[in-house]
Design an enzyme around this catalytic site. Sequence first.
Site, PDB file in Angstrom:
ATOM      1  N   ARG A  25     -33.094   4.551  -8.810  1.00  0.00           N
ATOM      2  CA  ARG A  25     -31.807   5.184  -8.602  1.00  0.00           C
ATOM      3  C   ARG A  25     -31.791   6.082  -7.364  1.00  0.00           C
ATOM      4  NH1 ARG A  25     -28.629   4.842 -12.961  1.00  0.00           N
ATOM      5  NH2 ARG A  25     -27.066   4.999 -11.372  1.00  0.00           N
ATOM      6  N   ARG A  29     -26.350   8.618  -6.748  1.00  0.00           N
ATOM      7  CA  ARG A  29     -26.679   9.873  -7.392  1.00  0.00           C
ATOM      8  C   ARG A  29     -26.849  11.082  -6.486  1.00  0.00           C
ATOM      9  NH1 ARG A  29     -29.904   8.916 -12.986  1.00  0.00           N
ATOM     10  NH2 ARG A  29     -28.193   7.834 -13.981  1.00  0.00           N
ATOM     11  N   ARG A  38     -18.534   7.735  -1.929  1.00  0.00           N
ATOM     12  CA  ARG A  38     -17.845   7.555  -3.208  1.00  0.00           C
ATOM     13  C   ARG A  38     -16.504   8.285  -3.270  1.00  0.00           C
ATOM     14  NH1 ARG A  38     -16.768   6.666  -6.801  1.00  0.00           N
ATOM     15  NH2 ARG A  38     -17.800   7.153  -8.747  1.00  0.00           N
ATOM     16  N   ASP A  74     -25.514  -3.072  -9.812  1.00  0.00           N
ATOM     17  CA  ASP A  74     -25.654  -2.571 -11.178  1.00  0.00           C
ATOM     18  C   ASP A  74     -26.109  -3.687 -12.099  1.00  0.00           C
ATOM     19  OD1 ASP A  74     -25.012  -0.015 -12.821  1.00  0.00           O
ATOM     20  OD2 ASP A  74     -24.307  -1.664 -14.061  1.00  0.00           O
ATOM     21  N   TYR A 151     -25.512  -3.907 -24.570  1.00  0.00           N
ATOM     22  CA  TYR A 151     -24.171  -3.564 -24.064  1.00  0.00           C
ATOM     23  C   TYR A 151     -23.130  -4.593 -24.500  1.00  0.00           C
ATOM     24  CZ  TYR A 151     -25.901   0.167 -21.000  1.00  0.00           C
ATOM     25  OH  TYR A 151     -26.442   1.319 -20.509  1.00  0.00           O
TER      26      TYR A 151
HETATM   27  O1  CP3 Z   1     -30.820   3.364  -6.621  1.00  0.00           O
HETATM   28  C1  CP3 Z   1     -29.785   2.945  -7.155  1.00  0.00           C
HETATM   29  O2  CP3 Z   1     -28.878   3.686  -7.557  1.00  0.00           O
HETATM   30  C2  CP3 Z   1     -29.673   1.445  -7.181  1.00  0.00           C
HETATM   31  C3  CP3 Z   1     -28.550   0.879  -7.869  1.00  0.00           C
HETATM   32  C4  CP3 Z   1     -28.488   0.949  -9.386  1.00  0.00           C
HETATM   33  C5  CP3 Z   1     -27.331   1.399 -10.084  1.00  0.00           C
HETATM   34  N1  CP3 Z   1     -27.513   1.147 -11.408  1.00  0.00           N
HETATM   35  C6  CP3 Z   1     -26.134   1.974  -9.437  1.00  0.00           C
HETATM   36  C7  CP3 Z   1     -25.214   2.767 -10.266  1.00  0.00           C
HETATM   37  C8  CP3 Z   1     -29.402   0.502 -10.340  1.00  0.00           C
HETATM   38  C9  CP3 Z   1     -30.810  -0.013 -10.136  1.00  0.00           C
HETATM   39  C10 CP3 Z   1     -28.759   0.621 -11.617  1.00  0.00           C
HETATM   40  C11 CP3 Z   1     -29.382   0.170 -12.883  1.00  0.00           C
HETATM   41  C12 CP3 Z   1     -28.709   0.462 -14.159  1.00  0.00           C
HETATM   42  N2  CP3 Z   1     -27.378   0.512 -14.451  1.00  0.00           N
HETATM   43  C13 CP3 Z   1     -29.416   0.632 -15.364  1.00  0.00           C
HETATM   44  C14 CP3 Z   1     -30.914   0.524 -15.501  1.00  0.00           C
HETATM   45  C15 CP3 Z   1     -31.624   1.750 -15.030  1.00  0.00           C
HETATM   46  C16 CP3 Z   1     -31.694   2.883 -16.006  1.00  0.00           C
HETATM   47  O3  CP3 Z   1     -31.284   3.985 -15.594  1.00  0.00           O
HETATM   48  O4  CP3 Z   1     -32.182   2.708 -17.121  1.00  0.00           O
HETATM   49  C17 CP3 Z   1     -28.470   0.863 -16.385  1.00  0.00           C
HETATM   50  C18 CP3 Z   1     -28.780   1.130 -17.845  1.00  0.00           C
HETATM   51  C19 CP3 Z   1     -27.182   0.773 -15.799  1.00  0.00           C
HETATM   52  C20 CP3 Z   1     -25.850   0.874 -16.490  1.00  0.00           C
HETATM   53  C21 CP3 Z   1     -25.071   1.972 -15.873  1.00  0.00           C
HETATM   54  N3  CP3 Z   1     -24.335   1.834 -14.707  1.00  0.00           N
HETATM   55  C22 CP3 Z   1     -24.976   3.344 -16.272  1.00  0.00           C
HETATM   56  C23 CP3 Z   1     -25.614   3.925 -17.505  1.00  0.00           C
HETATM   57  C24 CP3 Z   1     -24.190   4.008 -15.305  1.00  0.00           C
HETATM   58  C25 CP3 Z   1     -23.862   5.486 -15.231  1.00  0.00           C
HETATM   59  C26 CP3 Z   1     -22.475   5.828 -15.679  1.00  0.00           C
HETATM   60  C27 CP3 Z   1     -22.181   7.289 -15.359  1.00  0.00           C
HETATM   61  O5  CP3 Z   1     -21.281   7.550 -14.540  1.00  0.00           O
HETATM   62  O6  CP3 Z   1     -22.837   8.156 -15.933  1.00  0.00           O
HETATM   63  C28 CP3 Z   1     -23.802   3.048 -14.367  1.00  0.00           C
HETATM   64  C29 CP3 Z   1     -23.006   3.275 -13.159  1.00  0.00           C
HETATM   65  C30 CP3 Z   1     -23.818   3.376 -11.906  1.00  0.00           C
HETATM   66  N4  CP3 Z   1     -24.685   2.405 -11.469  1.00  0.00           N
HETATM   67  C31 CP3 Z   1     -23.772   4.417 -10.942  1.00  0.00           C
HETATM   68  C32 CP3 Z   1     -24.631   4.032  -9.903  1.00  0.00           C
HETATM   69  C33 CP3 Z   1     -24.883   4.736  -8.612  1.00  0.00           C
HETATM   70  C34 CP3 Z   1     -22.907   5.656 -11.043  1.00  0.00           C
HETATM   71  C35 CP3 Z   1     -21.529   5.313 -10.614  1.00  0.00           C
HETATM   72  C36 CP3 Z   1     -20.991   6.276  -9.583  1.00  0.00           C
HETATM   73  O7  CP3 Z   1     -21.498   6.327  -8.443  1.00  0.00           O
HETATM   74  O8  CP3 Z   1     -20.028   6.937  -9.923  1.00  0.00           O
END
Ligand code: CP3
Length: 341
Positions: A25, A29, A38, A74, A151
Amino acid sequence: MTGRQRFLAAAQMKPVDTTPVWFMRQAGRSLPEYRALRERHDFMTVATTPELAARATLMPIDRLGVDAAVLFADIMLPLACMGVPFEIRPGVGPVIATPIRSAADIERLSLVPAREATPYVLEALRLTKDALGERAALLGFAGAPFTLACYLIEGRPAREFPRAKALMYGQPELWHRLMERLTAVTVDYLQAQIAAGADAVQLFDSWLGLLDPVSHAAMVLPYTRRIFAEIAPLVPAIHFSTGTASLLGEIASSGCAAVSVDWRLPLDRAWERLGPDVAIQGNLDPALVLAPWLAVEAGVGDVLERAGGRAGHIFNLGHGVLPQSDPDTLARIVRLVHGEA
Ligand code: CP3
């Protein structure tokens, strides 16, 4: 060695000049430049627009000095290959309006090739690869069938995924049919990413820690093995999960090149459970990044000491970067792991 060479050597348990490091991640973030991006585009727009996804993927490379770039995408994106609409709700996570819970639901799932359903993911990889050169390895990834099934069945994030587990225990035939579909989609999606330039791939089984070893062996491991059997001849594959100290022996037998472990076991003890034939990735507690530098330094030193300079260690956190992490601290960890600080 270049960052790319260093990462790939460690993933294959070959000698390195210094320990490779990246952060799960790292692309979204905590980076202010990501937050700025974003503010102008929502998450799905960034993830499905190759130029924007490539830009987000590259952000941590210069800023942090890591040895691997993980594609900005994602785990839910390949749902497009199955024709399942979903949304990512801010602060909640993936939400599926019509969860998959019956034989008819499973029969309705389509199997569109990734090349057609998610061309933007593949184009983002190509663009990133061109810009990246040898600086860092390019990592593709996918959600593992078990985590995607959680999911799909539950419909939204849940602490214990009770509906998903009840279906797995109560309707094993349905469960296996769904896992078959997800395995086929995942293999195609990963193969397409490799063809588009991914140097290695990570399989995210984020919720695997919900299972006991017996259920894991019967309900999940055969599918994990099938995925790695298809991928291992092409590129190194990393298995990711957390809370799976009791499953590490079986995970190590799944055919992956490396296993990502969390911080609940010290790295040397986790590696003992994995055995000598597999590389290890980890395993600093992400919360430690928020502590004063002296504590961070001690934690990084402890992980490196437990790895003992053995071939096959990729430094990482035990789970994703926490949003409140300071990018300067992450960059300083990279320098420390590389022996530059
Ligand atoms: O470095 C990176 O950020 C690479 C990209 C990446 C994202 N998601 C971008 C993302 C990766 C590798 C993931 C994997 C992912 N997504 C997992 C497996 C990793 C883990 O943490 O266990 C899971 C379970 C997800 C499902 C998911 N997608 C969740 C739980 C969330 C968060 C929702 C929230 O807002 O709390 C997402 C959305 C997501 N995926 C974000 C990002 C950067 C946040 C969205 C934003 O930018 O607003």
